[in-house]
Scaffold this motif. Structure first.
Motif, PDB file in Angstrom:
ATOM      1  N   VAL A  52      -3.968   2.446   8.505  1.00 22.90           N
ATOM      2  CA  VAL A  52      -2.766   2.414   8.035  1.00 22.90           C
ATOM      3  C   VAL A  52      -2.553   4.065   7.053  1.00 22.90           C
ATOM      4  N   ALA A  53      -1.501   4.860   6.786  1.00 20.83           N
ATOM      5  CA  ALA A  53      -0.985   5.653   6.464  1.00 20.83           C
ATOM      6  C   ALA A  53      -1.634   6.040   4.869  1.00 20.83           C
ATOM      7  N   GLU A  54      -1.871   7.360   5.429  1.00 21.85           N
ATOM      8  CA  GLU A  54      -2.482   7.474   3.931  1.00 21.85           C
ATOM      9  C   GLU A  54      -2.093   7.637   2.243  1.00 21.85           C
ATOM     10  N   GLU A  55      -1.121   7.642   2.307  1.00 22.15           N
ATOM     11  CA  GLU A  55      -0.162   7.369   1.496  1.00 22.15           C
ATOM     12  C   GLU A  55      -0.083   5.869   1.106  1.00 22.15           C
ATOM     13  N   VAL A  56       0.101   4.964   1.775  1.00 22.61           N
ATOM     14  CA  VAL A  56      -0.073   3.541   1.929  1.00 22.61           C
ATOM     15  C   VAL A  56      -1.098   3.095   0.808  1.00 22.61           C
ATOM     16  N   TRP A  57      -2.720   3.818   1.448  1.00 19.24           N
ATOM     17  CA  TRP A  57      -4.284   3.266   1.293  1.00 19.24           C
ATOM     18  C   TRP A  57      -3.495   3.828  -0.582  1.00 19.24           C
TER      19      TRP A  57
END
Length: 429
Positions: A52-57
């Motif tokens: 997943v994208a870093e923002e999602v994490w």
């Protein structure tokens, strides 16, 4: 697309979007496991850092218990999951990061949980109870609709008592005295004379200073009344009604009953005809077991449990003494000292869930009962009219919703069966 957890199985292999809350979370460092709820159910969302994208994490990492969010992910079938499905998370959109939640995932005392009832309802167990409650109500409506009953709504504010008791909540109706209804029965008798077979479903109020696990101050009752129905047919209708409700819950609430860890083996028997025991024989049975109860006494909770333990399904106790029952119950034609009535006692110690009887249809006898119970003929004039203008044999019963749910769910106390219980010392929240 925005969907619900209850409908997630329709979208296996597809990406979906849920509006939900975080119930719990755990992490293994590179994977976060989000326990999500949306009111319709619970599901696990799996966030894999490498996928997943870093923002999602980071958004997933911020979530606290009961934070609200929109989550997107791909639905996967998983036999190990309680819901049968799991969500591979692709997106997390935070709505609100919740403050520290008062109800942590540890044990709490009952008083604390009742003070936070508005939040306690979110837990899996309480959600399951409310879902069973909803199914019980749906099944009740279904039974009456399919059997030709008409729903009629009696008043909640009344000028008199249905049973001549003093356990009423008093209020002022402008310049008159009024009471919160403890039963809609008398009004349902009037409706039955107009519509044949009727039922009501609504809140009732009993100002009894009781603290037992079976009592609430405000509870819901379903009260059918039937013209041209005698005592025997009344019992047959009750059997069919309760059987339909129980079997509907077993069929449609399997997951909720599993959440409640309910042993349903005994409820499988709740179908067909129910056993019966007369009041006379019940007294003898209790006396044989060492009880000091005597003929003319009413049964307490331990007595009802002792009687019910002899049967594997609900049991009718029939023909109670006239003196301990309500004024409107019809005497047995051959034994006027007892009435044509029955209480249905649930198994497993849950006590009376139904009280019913054939009603007096003789105007002279009803007038006599008014005098014996010191009831105002003027206040009950309209009720007497039902006997003066086309009286017929008629019967009815009342089922207490919360006691019935407590039995079906296997709960220790009726306080869990209603969203916001009103008890002797509780009016909050």
């Amino acid at each position: 697309m925005l969907t619900t957890i209850a409908r997630i199985g329709r979208h296996v292999g597809q990406e979906v979007r849920l509006g939900c809350w975080l119930y719990n979370k755990r992490s293994s460092g590179k994977i976060q496991f989000l326990q999500l709820r949306d009111g319709s159910g619970f599901i696990q969302g799996v966030v894999v850092k490498a996928e997943v994208a870093e923002e999602v994490w980071e958004n997933a990492s911020q979530l606290t218990q009961e934070s609200s969010l929109y989550i997107t992910g791909v639905v996967r079938a998983d036999d190990r999951a309680p819901s049968g499905y799991e969500l591979t998370v692709t997106g997390v959109e935070i709505i609100q990061i919740a403050e520290e939640y008062p109800i942590s995932l540890k044990e709490h005392g009952v008083d604390f949980l009742m003070d936070h009832r508005h939040l306690w309802l979110r837990s899996p167990r309480q959600r399951a109870v409310m879902a069973v409650r909803s199914e019980v109500i749906r099944a009740m409506y279904e039974f009456f609709h399919e059997n030709g009953f008409v729903k009629v709504d009696p008043p909640i504010l009344t000028p008199t008592s249905a049973e001549g008791t003093t356990n009423l909540f008093h209020t002022k109706y402008f310049d008159e005295d009024a009471y919160l209804s403890q039963s809609g029965q008398l009004y349902m008798e009037a409706a039955a004379m107009a519509l044949g077979r009727v039922y009501s479903f609504g809140p009732t109020f009993r100002a009894e200073k009781s603290k037992t696990r079976r009592h609430l101050i405000e509870f819901w009752m379903i009260e059918p009344e039937m013209a041209f129905v005698d005592h025997e047919e009344n019992l047959r209708i009750q059997e069919a009604f309760v059987s339909h409700v129980v079997q509907s819950v077993l069929k449609n609430c399997e997951r909720e009953l599993k959440t409640l860890e309910r042993d349903t083996t005994k409820m499988q028997n709740v179908t067909g005809s129910f056993p019966r025991i007369s009041y006379d024989d019940a007294i003898k049975l209790l006396q044989e077991k060492g009880s000091e109860i005597k003929w003319g006494d009413d049964f307490g909770a331990p007595d009802e449990t002792m009687i019910a333990d002899h049967f594997d399904k609900p049991v009718f106790i029939t023909h109670y003494p006239t003196e301990i029952k309500a004024f409107y119950m019809k005497p047995h034609p051959e034994r006027p000292e007892v009435v044509l009535c029955a209480d249905m006692i649930a198994p497993e110690g849950y006590g009376e869930i139904i009280g019913g009887s054939q009603r007096i249809d003789d105007p002279e006898l009803l007038k006599k009962r008014f005098a014996e119970h010191e009831l105002s003929e003027e206040a009950y004039r309209w009720y007497m009219d039902l006997r003066k203008y086309g009286t017929v044999p008629h019967s009815g019963f009342g089922l207490g919703l919360e006691r019935t749910i407590a039995w079906i769910c296997g709960l220790d106390h009726v306080r869990e069966t209603i969203p916001f219980p009103r008890m002797l010392n509780r009016l909050y929240p």
